[in-house]
Scaffold this motif. Structure first.
Motif, PDB file in Angstrom:
ATOM      1  N   SER A   1      33.686  74.774  52.305  1.00 21.33           N
ATOM      2  CA  SER A   1      34.558  75.701  53.021  1.00 21.33           C
ATOM      3  C   SER A   1      36.013  75.354  52.720  1.00 21.33           C
ATOM      4  O   SER A   1      36.338  74.224  52.333  1.00 21.33           O
ATOM      5  CB  SER A   1      34.305  75.614  54.523  1.00 21.33           C
ATOM      6  OG  SER A   1      34.754  74.363  55.014  1.00 21.33           O
ATOM      7  N   ILE A   2      36.889  76.323  52.921  1.00 20.55           N
ATOM      8  CA  ILE A   2      38.306  76.076  52.650  1.00 20.55           C
ATOM      9  C   ILE A   2      38.867  75.058  53.641  1.00 20.55           C
ATOM     10  O   ILE A   2      39.761  74.270  53.309  1.00 20.55           O
ATOM     11  CB  ILE A   2      39.109  77.403  52.688  1.00 20.55           C
ATOM     12  CG1 ILE A   2      40.395  77.257  51.861  1.00 20.55           C
ATOM     13  CG2 ILE A   2      39.392  77.865  54.103  1.00 20.55           C
ATOM     14  CD1 ILE A   2      40.184  77.083  50.384  1.00 20.55           C
ATOM     15  N   GLU A   3      38.330  75.031  54.851  1.00 14.08           N
ATOM     16  CA  GLU A   3      38.773  74.053  55.846  1.00 14.08           C
ATOM     17  C   GLU A   3      38.392  72.633  55.418  1.00 14.08           C
ATOM     18  O   GLU A   3      39.196  71.698  55.554  1.00 14.08           O
ATOM     19  CB  GLU A   3      38.155  74.366  57.217  1.00 14.08           C
ATOM     20  CG  GLU A   3      38.674  75.624  57.876  1.00 14.08           C
ATOM     21  CD  GLU A   3      38.037  76.894  57.346  1.00 14.08           C
ATOM     22  OE1 GLU A   3      38.487  77.990  57.712  1.00 14.08           O
ATOM     23  OE2 GLU A   3      37.061  76.789  56.548  1.00 14.08           O
ATOM     24  N   THR A   4      37.190  72.484  54.871  1.00 14.31           N
ATOM     25  CA  THR A   4      36.753  71.176  54.379  1.00 14.31           C
ATOM     26  C   THR A   4      37.610  70.734  53.191  1.00 14.31           C
ATOM     27  O   THR A   4      37.992  69.559  53.093  1.00 14.31           O
ATOM     28  CB  THR A   4      35.270  71.227  53.955  1.00 14.31           C
ATOM     29  OG1 THR A   4      34.475  71.563  55.094  1.00 14.31           O
ATOM     30  CG2 THR A   4      34.813  69.886  53.391  1.00 14.31           C
ATOM     31  N   ALA A   5      37.916  71.670  52.305  1.00 12.36           N
ATOM     32  CA  ALA A   5      38.756  71.359  51.142  1.00 12.36           C
ATOM     33  C   ALA A   5      40.158  70.947  51.581  1.00 12.36           C
ATOM     34  O   ALA A   5      40.762  70.037  50.993  1.00 12.36           O
ATOM     35  CB  ALA A   5      38.823  72.565  50.212  1.00 12.36           C
ATOM     36  N   LEU A   6      40.663  71.605  52.605  1.00 11.78           N
ATOM     37  CA  LEU A   6      41.992  71.254  53.123  1.00 11.78           C
ATOM     38  C   LEU A   6      41.994  69.838  53.675  1.00 11.78           C
ATOM     39  O   LEU A   6      42.916  69.049  53.405  1.00 11.78           O
ATOM     40  CB  LEU A   6      42.398  72.258  54.203  1.00 11.78           C
ATOM     41  CG  LEU A   6      43.809  72.131  54.788  1.00 11.78           C
ATOM     42  CD1 LEU A   6      44.873  72.224  53.708  1.00 11.78           C
ATOM     43  CD2 LEU A   6      44.032  73.208  55.852  1.00 11.78           C
ATOM     44  N   ASP A   7      40.958  69.478  54.421  1.00 15.97           N
ATOM     45  CA  ASP A   7      40.850  68.109  54.947  1.00 15.97           C
ATOM     46  C   ASP A   7      40.717  67.098  53.814  1.00 15.97           C
ATOM     47  O   ASP A   7      41.285  66.000  53.880  1.00 15.97           O
ATOM     48  CB  ASP A   7      39.635  67.997  55.872  1.00 15.97           C
ATOM     49  CG  ASP A   7      39.838  68.721  57.193  1.00 15.97           C
ATOM     50  OD1 ASP A   7      40.995  68.979  57.560  1.00 15.97           O
ATOM     51  OD2 ASP A   7      38.819  69.041  57.849  1.00 15.97           O
ATOM     52  N   ARG A   8      39.985  67.475  52.779  1.00 16.38           N
ATOM     53  CA  ARG A   8      39.796  66.590  51.621  1.00 16.38           C
ATOM     54  C   ARG A   8      41.126  66.363  50.903  1.00 16.38           C
ATOM     55  O   ARG A   8      41.433  65.233  50.484  1.00 16.38           O
ATOM     56  CB  ARG A   8      38.785  67.227  50.671  1.00 16.38           C
ATOM     57  CG  ARG A   8      38.584  66.482  49.375  1.00 16.38           C
ATOM     58  CD  ARG A   8      37.562  65.378  49.484  1.00 16.38           C
ATOM     59  NE  ARG A   8      37.278  64.862  48.164  1.00 16.38           N
ATOM     60  CZ  ARG A   8      37.962  63.872  47.568  1.00 16.38           C
ATOM     61  NH1 ARG A   8      38.952  63.265  48.215  1.00 16.38           N
ATOM     62  NH2 ARG A   8      37.631  63.459  46.367  1.00 16.38           N
ATOM     63  N   ALA A   9      41.947  67.405  50.761  1.00 22.10           N
ATOM     64  CA  ALA A   9      43.249  67.274  50.105  1.00 22.10           C
ATOM     65  C   ALA A   9      44.180  66.380  50.923  1.00 22.10           C
ATOM     66  O   ALA A   9      44.920  65.558  50.369  1.00 22.10           O
ATOM     67  CB  ALA A   9      43.877  68.656  49.905  1.00 22.10           C
ATOM     68  N   LYS A  10      44.129  66.528  52.244  1.00 24.68           N
ATOM     69  CA  LYS A  10      44.938  65.663  53.106  1.00 24.68           C
ATOM     70  C   LYS A  10      44.512  64.199  52.943  1.00 24.68           C
ATOM     71  O   LYS A  10      45.354  63.295  52.910  1.00 24.68           O
ATOM     72  CB  LYS A  10      44.782  66.089  54.566  1.00 24.68           C
ATOM     73  CG  LYS A  10      45.412  67.429  54.898  1.00 24.68           C
ATOM     74  CD  LYS A  10      45.141  67.800  56.352  1.00 24.68           C
ATOM     75  CE  LYS A  10      45.723  69.152  56.712  1.00 24.68           C
ATOM     76  NZ  LYS A  10      45.408  69.538  58.113  1.00 24.68           N
ATOM     77  N   GLU A  11      43.206  63.997  52.839  1.00 24.94           N
ATOM     78  CA  GLU A  11      42.676  62.640  52.645  1.00 24.94           C
ATOM     79  C   GLU A  11      43.149  62.070  51.308  1.00 24.94           C
ATOM     80  O   GLU A  11      43.543  60.897  51.218  1.00 24.94           O
ATOM     81  CB  GLU A  11      41.153  62.675  52.698  1.00 24.94           C
ATOM     82  CG  GLU A  11      40.507  61.310  52.487  1.00 24.94           C
ATOM     83  CD  GLU A  11      38.994  61.395  52.361  1.00 24.94           C
ATOM     84  OE1 GLU A  11      38.350  60.341  52.370  1.00 24.94           O
ATOM     85  OE2 GLU A  11      38.462  62.524  52.223  1.00 24.94           O
ATOM     86  N   MET A  12      43.125  62.900  50.255  1.00 25.91           N
ATOM     87  CA  MET A  12      43.585  62.447  48.942  1.00 25.91           C
ATOM     88  C   MET A  12      45.055  62.033  48.983  1.00 25.91           C
ATOM     89  O   MET A  12      45.457  61.037  48.363  1.00 25.91           O
ATOM     90  CB  MET A  12      43.379  63.553  47.897  1.00 25.91           C
ATOM     91  CG  MET A  12      41.940  63.735  47.468  1.00 25.91           C
ATOM     92  SD  MET A  12      41.728  65.062  46.242  1.00 25.91           S
ATOM     93  CE  MET A  12      42.676  64.401  44.856  1.00 25.91           C
ATOM     94  N   LEU A  13      45.864  62.799  49.709  1.00 30.07           N
ATOM     95  CA  LEU A  13      47.278  62.454  49.836  1.00 30.07           C
ATOM     96  C   LEU A  13      47.451  61.122  50.556  1.00 30.07           C
ATOM     97  O   LEU A  13      48.213  60.251  50.117  1.00 30.07           O
ATOM     98  CB  LEU A  13      48.031  63.562  50.572  1.00 30.07           C
ATOM     99  CG  LEU A  13      49.498  63.259  50.904  1.00 30.07           C
ATOM    100  CD1 LEU A  13      50.301  62.968  49.636  1.00 30.07           C
ATOM    101  CD2 LEU A  13      50.129  64.402  51.686  1.00 30.07           C
ATOM    102  N   ASN A  14      46.749  60.933  51.649  1.00 26.95           N
ATOM    103  CA  ASN A  14      46.864  59.672  52.395  1.00 26.95           C
ATOM    104  C   ASN A  14      46.424  58.476  51.556  1.00 26.95           C
ATOM    105  O   ASN A  14      47.060  57.406  51.580  1.00 26.95           O
ATOM    106  CB  ASN A  14      46.028  59.746  53.673  1.00 26.95           C
ATOM    107  CG  ASN A  14      46.645  60.657  54.721  1.00 26.95           C
ATOM    108  OD1 ASN A  14      47.847  60.891  54.713  1.00 26.95           O
ATOM    109  ND2 ASN A  14      45.819  61.180  55.616  1.00 26.95           N
ATOM    110  N   ILE A  15      45.351  58.652  50.785  1.00 28.95           N
ATOM    111  CA  ILE A  15      44.877  57.580  49.901  1.00 28.95           C
ATOM    112  C   ILE A  15      45.935  57.272  48.840  1.00 28.95           C
ATOM    113  O   ILE A  15      46.193  56.100  48.531  1.00 28.95           O
ATOM    114  CB  ILE A  15      43.543  57.980  49.239  1.00 28.95           C
ATOM    115  CG1 ILE A  15      42.420  57.993  50.275  1.00 28.95           C
ATOM    116  CG2 ILE A  15      43.192  57.022  48.093  1.00 28.95           C
ATOM    117  CD1 ILE A  15      41.109  58.572  49.763  1.00 28.95           C
TER     118      ILE A  15
END
Length: 306
Positions: free
Chosen positions: A245-259
């Motif tokens: 889902s686009i919501e899951t992808a958005l959370d994944r992108a935020k996680e990538m930024l934090n990492i």
């Protein structure tokens, strides 16, 4: 909610400031565009509202008026060219124009019959005065890499091709002109880091901070790009590749930024530990790149560009 309104970890890890000359720089860049007939009145007003000069002023908060003005003029030229590319479905047209710009930067051609190309000539003439040859070659290569990645994006749009995450990451590091901005930040500090001093650690650090800027941009511009059915955005690429889902992808992108922010902090500590004999210029350069991260974030939060 698909709109990202702020990124707490950016605010936590990178300090905010703004150059005292930014208002004057903004006015002078707009006047320069008018004098050189770079666009019509409606486009000038649009770019005025986007306040592109404030990106330069926030990314180079401690630099001279001249340094910030040169960065501001470049950002305007880049944004005009970037917007031009958005309306193309033929990469050959962009290729022809971008090659002429590289010819200008290499001082192999002069086009006085094209106001936009002449503006590139004027900018380069002011920028390159007294600069080391190695730095000039590096920024020209950064601009060339940027143009190549934008051509890749035009081709993808025409062919309706969704790139893989790996492909996107490799090209995204160049298409947003972040490495060019880093070169301009280096020039503003007048403390140049030659290739011989750019260790693998330092190069990895520069690449990491580049990703931080780009992932920040992709998150803050995501809502607009999603609504416009664009494909070149980290969130959209993740959604397509992971079939989520686009919501899951958005959370994944935020996680990538934090990492990536954590990766940068680790790399910075390693560079500082290995900085022997002590090179204050390298420490200042890294600090200036950090200014660039927060500056881009603050501008992105306020601009009308996206």
């Amino acid at each position: 909610m698909l709109e990202v309104k702020n990124i707490p970890k950016i605010e936590e890890c990178f300090e905010s400031s703004i150059n005292p000359y930014v208002k004057k720089v903004h006015e002078d860049t707009v006047n320069w565009a008018k004098i050189n007939n770079l666009m019509n009145d409606s486009n000038i007003k649009r770019y005025e509202r986007q306040k592109i000069s404030y990106l330069a002023g926030r990314s180079q908060p401690y630099d001279s008026y001249d340094s910030v003005r040169l960065s501001s003029d470049y950002l305007l030229l880049f944004c005009i060219l970037d917007d031009y590319s958005d309306n193309l479905n033929n990469q050959k047209l962009y290729d022809i124009y971008s090659k002429k710009i590289i010819e200008i930067l290499n001082e192999r051609a002069f086009y006085d019959d094209d106001t936009f190309l002449y503006a590139w000539h004027d900018w380069w003439k002011r920028l390159s005065i007294g600069m080391p040859d190695e730095w000039k070659k590096r920024i020209i290569q950064s601009i060339q890499n940027c143009f190549n990645s934008i051509k890749w994006e035009i081709k993808n749009e025409k062919e309706k091709y969704i790139p893989t995450l790996e492909e996107y990451v490799n090209h995204r590091m160049h298409s947003g002109s972040v490495f060019v901005c880093f070169d301009l930040i280096e020039r503003g500090g007048r403390s140049f880091i030659p290739a011989s001093s750019r260790s693998i650690l330092l190069r990895n650090l520069i690449n990491s901070i580049n990703k931080i800027v780009n992932w920040t941009n992709d998150l803050l511009s995501f809502k607009k790009e999603f609504e416009n059915d664009e494909i070149h955005n980290l969130v959209i690429i993740l959604q397509k590749q992971e079939n989520c889902s686009i919501e899951t992808a958005l959370d994944r992108a935020k996680e990538m930024l934090n990492i990536e922010i954590n990766t940068f902090i680790e790399l910075k500590n390693k560079v500082f530990i290995s900085n022997e004999p002590f090179d204050s210029g390298m420490i200042k350069f890294i600090s200036r790149l950090e200014n660039g991260v927060r500056g881009h974030y603050e501008w992105s939060m306020k601009t009308k560009r996206f």
